[in-house]
Design a protein around this motif. Structure first.
Motif, PDB file in Angstrom:
ATOM      1  N   VAL A 111      -0.824  65.858  27.392  1.00  0.00           N
ATOM      2  CA  VAL A 111      -0.873  65.118  26.086  1.00  0.00           C
ATOM      3  C   VAL A 111       0.273  65.801  25.319  1.00  0.00           C
ATOM      4  O   VAL A 111       0.518  67.103  25.378  1.00  0.00           O
ATOM      5  CB  VAL A 111      -2.370  65.867  25.262  1.00  0.00           C
ATOM      6  CG1 VAL A 111      -2.423  67.324  25.650  1.00  0.00           C
ATOM      7  CG2 VAL A 111      -2.452  65.444  23.963  1.00  0.00           C
ATOM      8  N   HIS A 112       1.070  65.008  24.706  1.00  0.00           N
ATOM      9  CA  HIS A 112       2.408  65.214  24.175  1.00  0.00           C
ATOM     10  C   HIS A 112       2.557  64.807  22.939  1.00  0.00           C
ATOM     11  O   HIS A 112       2.372  63.489  22.590  1.00  0.00           O
ATOM     12  CB  HIS A 112       3.561  64.752  25.121  1.00  0.00           C
ATOM     13  CG  HIS A 112       4.684  64.882  24.438  1.00  0.00           C
ATOM     14  ND1 HIS A 112       5.453  63.892  23.702  1.00  0.00           N
ATOM     15  CD2 HIS A 112       5.704  65.981  24.380  1.00  0.00           C
ATOM     16  CE1 HIS A 112       6.742  64.614  23.504  1.00  0.00           C
ATOM     17  NE2 HIS A 112       6.731  65.871  23.760  1.00  0.00           N
ATOM     18  N   PRO A 113       2.614  65.683  21.884  1.00  0.00           N
ATOM     19  CA  PRO A 113       2.730  65.202  20.219  1.00  0.00           C
ATOM     20  C   PRO A 113       3.987  64.483  19.987  1.00  0.00           C
ATOM     21  O   PRO A 113       5.209  65.249  20.446  1.00  0.00           O
ATOM     22  CB  PRO A 113       2.290  66.351  19.577  1.00  0.00           C
ATOM     23  CG  PRO A 113       2.915  67.435  20.475  1.00  0.00           C
ATOM     24  CD  PRO A 113       2.565  67.141  21.748  1.00  0.00           C
ATOM     25  N   LEU A 114       4.245  63.474  19.582  1.00  0.00           N
ATOM     26  CA  LEU A 114       5.522  62.843  19.275  1.00  0.00           C
ATOM     27  C   LEU A 114       5.911  63.157  17.956  1.00  0.00           C
ATOM     28  O   LEU A 114       5.890  62.349  16.859  1.00  0.00           O
ATOM     29  CB  LEU A 114       5.403  61.306  19.256  1.00  0.00           C
ATOM     30  CG  LEU A 114       6.910  60.528  18.885  1.00  0.00           C
ATOM     31  CD1 LEU A 114       7.765  60.964  20.075  1.00  0.00           C
ATOM     32  CD2 LEU A 114       6.542  59.017  19.309  1.00  0.00           C
ATOM     33  N   VAL A 115       6.124  64.577  17.874  1.00  0.00           N
ATOM     34  CA  VAL A 115       6.602  65.319  16.602  1.00  0.00           C
ATOM     35  C   VAL A 115       7.665  66.301  16.831  1.00  0.00           C
ATOM     36  O   VAL A 115       7.684  66.852  17.898  1.00  0.00           O
ATOM     37  CB  VAL A 115       5.491  65.836  15.872  1.00  0.00           C
ATOM     38  CG1 VAL A 115       4.765  64.550  15.099  1.00  0.00           C
ATOM     39  CG2 VAL A 115       4.694  66.634  16.527  1.00  0.00           C
ATOM     40  N   ALA A 116       8.503  66.660  15.836  1.00  0.00           N
ATOM     41  CA  ALA A 116       9.509  67.916  15.996  1.00  0.00           C
ATOM     42  C   ALA A 116       8.454  69.066  15.454  1.00  0.00           C
ATOM     43  O   ALA A 116       8.353  69.225  14.160  1.00  0.00           O
ATOM     44  CB  ALA A 116      10.646  67.752  15.359  1.00  0.00           C
ATOM     45  N   VAL A 117       7.900  69.876  16.331  1.00  0.00           N
ATOM     46  CA  VAL A 117       6.953  70.990  15.704  1.00  0.00           C
ATOM     47  C   VAL A 117       7.696  72.212  15.262  1.00  0.00           C
ATOM     48  O   VAL A 117       8.868  72.620  16.121  1.00  0.00           O
ATOM     49  CB  VAL A 117       6.289  71.522  17.160  1.00  0.00           C
ATOM     50  CG1 VAL A 117       5.146  72.509  16.542  1.00  0.00           C
ATOM     51  CG2 VAL A 117       5.204  70.116  17.577  1.00  0.00           C
ATOM     52  N   PRO A 118       7.557  72.419  14.051  1.00  0.00           N
ATOM     53  CA  PRO A 118       8.455  73.702  13.682  1.00  0.00           C
ATOM     54  C   PRO A 118       7.919  75.151  14.262  1.00  0.00           C
ATOM     55  O   PRO A 118       6.875  74.998  15.013  1.00  0.00           O
ATOM     56  CB  PRO A 118       8.072  73.786  12.185  1.00  0.00           C
ATOM     57  CG  PRO A 118       6.802  73.004  12.083  1.00  0.00           C
ATOM     58  CD  PRO A 118       6.681  72.107  13.187  1.00  0.00           C
ATOM     59  N   GLY A 179      14.575  62.654  17.644  1.00  0.00           N
ATOM     60  CA  GLY A 179      14.417  63.898  17.407  1.00  0.00           C
ATOM     61  C   GLY A 179      15.536  64.751  17.341  1.00  0.00           C
ATOM     62  O   GLY A 179      15.700  65.589  16.617  1.00  0.00           O
ATOM     63  N   ASN A 180      16.149  64.782  18.568  1.00  0.00           N
ATOM     64  CA  ASN A 180      17.434  65.601  18.739  1.00  0.00           C
ATOM     65  C   ASN A 180      18.717  64.886  18.308  1.00  0.00           C
ATOM     66  O   ASN A 180      19.569  65.727  17.468  1.00  0.00           O
ATOM     67  CB  ASN A 180      17.644  65.880  20.123  1.00  0.00           C
ATOM     68  CG  ASN A 180      16.577  66.651  20.898  1.00  0.00           C
ATOM     69  OD1 ASN A 180      16.345  66.307  22.084  1.00  0.00           O
ATOM     70  ND2 ASN A 180      15.590  67.211  20.219  1.00  0.00           N
ATOM     71  N   ALA A 184      21.490  66.528  15.576  1.00  0.00           N
ATOM     72  CA  ALA A 184      23.036  66.321  15.819  1.00  0.00           C
ATOM     73  C   ALA A 184      23.963  65.633  14.863  1.00  0.00           C
ATOM     74  O   ALA A 184      24.850  65.931  14.404  1.00  0.00           O
ATOM     75  CB  ALA A 184      23.286  65.627  17.229  1.00  0.00           C
ATOM     76  N   LEU A 185      23.497  64.316  14.330  1.00  0.00           N
ATOM     77  CA  LEU A 185      24.083  63.716  13.208  1.00  0.00           C
ATOM     78  C   LEU A 185      24.223  64.498  11.936  1.00  0.00           C
ATOM     79  O   LEU A 185      25.029  64.560  11.183  1.00  0.00           O
ATOM     80  CB  LEU A 185      23.406  62.457  13.047  1.00  0.00           C
ATOM     81  CG  LEU A 185      23.576  61.350  14.146  1.00  0.00           C
ATOM     82  CD1 LEU A 185      22.501  60.260  13.897  1.00  0.00           C
ATOM     83  CD2 LEU A 185      24.756  61.036  14.093  1.00  0.00           C
ATOM     84  N   PHE A 186      22.887  65.272  11.491  1.00  0.00           N
ATOM     85  CA  PHE A 186      22.995  66.025  10.298  1.00  0.00           C
ATOM     86  C   PHE A 186      24.022  67.182  10.660  1.00  0.00           C
ATOM     87  O   PHE A 186      24.700  67.462   9.608  1.00  0.00           O
ATOM     88  CB  PHE A 186      21.635  66.461  10.305  1.00  0.00           C
ATOM     89  CG  PHE A 186      21.444  67.330   8.866  1.00  0.00           C
ATOM     90  CD1 PHE A 186      20.688  66.720   8.115  1.00  0.00           C
ATOM     91  CD2 PHE A 186      21.704  68.518   8.768  1.00  0.00           C
ATOM     92  CE1 PHE A 186      20.361  67.356   6.822  1.00  0.00           C
ATOM     93  CE2 PHE A 186      21.845  68.950   7.244  1.00  0.00           C
ATOM     94  CZ  PHE A 186      20.863  68.532   6.481  1.00  0.00           C
ATOM     95  N   ASP A 187      24.058  67.884  11.748  1.00  0.00           N
ATOM     96  CA  ASP A 187      24.924  68.866  11.981  1.00  0.00           C
ATOM     97  C   ASP A 187      26.639  68.172  11.729  1.00  0.00           C
ATOM     98  O   ASP A 187      27.421  69.040  10.974  1.00  0.00           O
ATOM     99  CB  ASP A 187      24.886  69.306  12.977  1.00  0.00           C
ATOM    100  CG  ASP A 187      25.797  70.768  13.593  1.00  0.00           C
ATOM    101  OD1 ASP A 187      25.500  71.710  13.047  1.00  0.00           O
ATOM    102  OD2 ASP A 187      26.517  70.542  14.186  1.00  0.00           O
ATOM    103  N   ALA A 188      26.665  67.122  12.362  1.00  0.00           N
ATOM    104  CA  ALA A 188      28.126  66.492  12.104  1.00  0.00           C
ATOM    105  C   ALA A 188      28.518  66.225  10.739  1.00  0.00           C
ATOM    106  O   ALA A 188      29.606  66.665  10.400  1.00  0.00           O
ATOM    107  CB  ALA A 188      28.149  65.446  13.053  1.00  0.00           C
ATOM    108  N   ALA A 189      27.619  65.584  10.168  1.00  0.00           N
ATOM    109  CA  ALA A 189      27.619  65.432   8.749  1.00  0.00           C
ATOM    110  C   ALA A 189      27.788  66.561   7.834  1.00  0.00           C
ATOM    111  O   ALA A 189      28.752  66.362   7.007  1.00  0.00           O
ATOM    112  CB  ALA A 189      26.688  64.440   8.200  1.00  0.00           C
ATOM    113  N   GLN A 190      27.236  67.353   8.176  1.00  0.00           N
ATOM    114  CA  GLN A 190      27.419  68.709   7.297  1.00  0.00           C
ATOM    115  C   GLN A 190      28.657  69.336   7.460  1.00  0.00           C
ATOM    116  O   GLN A 190      29.257  69.592   6.594  1.00  0.00           O
ATOM    117  CB  GLN A 190      26.185  69.664   7.675  1.00  0.00           C
ATOM    118  CG  GLN A 190      26.183  71.139   6.836  1.00  0.00           C
ATOM    119  CD  GLN A 190      24.829  71.717   7.002  1.00  0.00           C
ATOM    120  OE1 GLN A 190      24.387  71.993   8.109  1.00  0.00           O
ATOM    121  NE2 GLN A 190      24.473  72.529   5.954  1.00  0.00           N
TER     122      GLN A 190
END
Length: 291
Positions: A111-118, A179-180, A184-190
């Motif tokens: 059972v795998h949740p399709l979310v980014a778990v904090p 999800g990943n 990565a895009l956020f990090d590059a844009a930042q």
């Protein structure tokens, strides 16, 4: 009637599952991790005594053994456990691996949740549990395992999606790509904003707002209708300006170049724009200018 479970693995996913199932009325019998520090943190977050050590002491009366360890550790952990008692189900929480990795006993599944778990240790258990609510869950298993996996998804208010072993490669690649890749895009844009005059707080807030607006568009529309920006307009000059600026930037910051990332996305963006009805001749001109 709620079930009882033993939780083996107390990382992000394990803690979220543990707290969410407890909140749904399931009884936690045993919670285990190899790390003493993680066991201490989990005891506080789950409000339940958690054990640590090289191997777990599993409660034989648990209806479910939920293995929430790293992919590399699932087979070894499952092999180290006592033989399953009749009616007991063993599930793992990996999105990539088949349930067969658990062994050959009856009552297996995943059972795998399709979310980014904090991380509950940082964001708190409420945020971790909330990430599982109404999520899609990729499930598989033999008859008993599939039934238990579906039961978990429904208990958490989620949507179970049965995916067989042959389908999980593309499924998990999709999950990792978005999800990943988004991180990565956020990090590059930042990094680009930090080099254009924004400070850390400003860049974080600005990009979070942008990301939220993009996701809002995607929630209401298909990708061709949600796409905005210069490729969607077939604006050759603006795209070439981006490429030129990024080439100069990469010469000064060679550790993690951004231009290859930008260029890798262009064919997909051009394809999406074509599906949105942008003139093919203009898109071909854009494609030719960028090669």
């Amino acid at each position: 009637m709620a079930a009882s479970f033993s939780l083996l693995g107390l990382g992000r996913v394990g803690l979220a599952f543990g707290r969410a199932l407890m909140d749904a009325g399931w009884r936690l019998d045993t919670a285990w991790t190899r790390s003493a520090q993680r066991a201490q943190n989990a005891t506080r977050l789950l409000i339940h005594e958690c054990e640590h050590g090289p191997t777990p002491s599993v409660c034989p009366n648990s209806d479910l053994l939920l293995l929430a360890v790293s992919d590399a550790g699932i087979a070894e952990l499952s092999a180290s456990l006592p033989s399953a008692v009749p009616g007991q189900v063993r599930l793992h929480a990996s999105g990539a691996l088949p349930f067969a990795i658990l062994g050959t006993m009856p009552g297996r599944g995943n059972v795998h949740p399709l979310v980014a778990v904090p991380d509950a240790c940082v964001a708190g258990t409420e945020a971790a549990v909330a990430s599982l609510r109404r999520a899609f869950f990729a499930i598989d298993g033999d008859e008993q395992g599939l039934l238990m996996a579906r039961r978990i998804a429904v208990a958490l208010g989620g949507a179970p999606m049965h995916l067989e072993a042959s389908q999980r490669g593309l499924y998990h690649a999709a999950a990792a790509l978005l999800g990943n890749g988004m991180v990565a895009l956020f990090d590059a844009a930042q990094e680009l904003l930090l080099n254009s005059g924004f400070d850390g707080t400003q860049s974080q807030r600005a990009l979070n707002g942008l990301a939220a607006s993009v996701l809002g568009n995607l929630e209401a529309q298909s990708p061709p209708m949600a796409l905005t920006g210069p490729v969607r307009r077939a604006d050759v000059e603006t795209v070439l300006t981006h490429i030129s600026s990024l080439r100069r930037f990469d010469q000064e910051e060679p550790a993690a170049p951004v231009l290859p990332l930008y260029q890798a996305l262009l064919p997909r963006l051009i394809d999406i724009s074509a599906r949105a009805g942008v003139d093919e001749a203009r898109l071909e001109a854009l494609k030719g200018a960028c090669t």
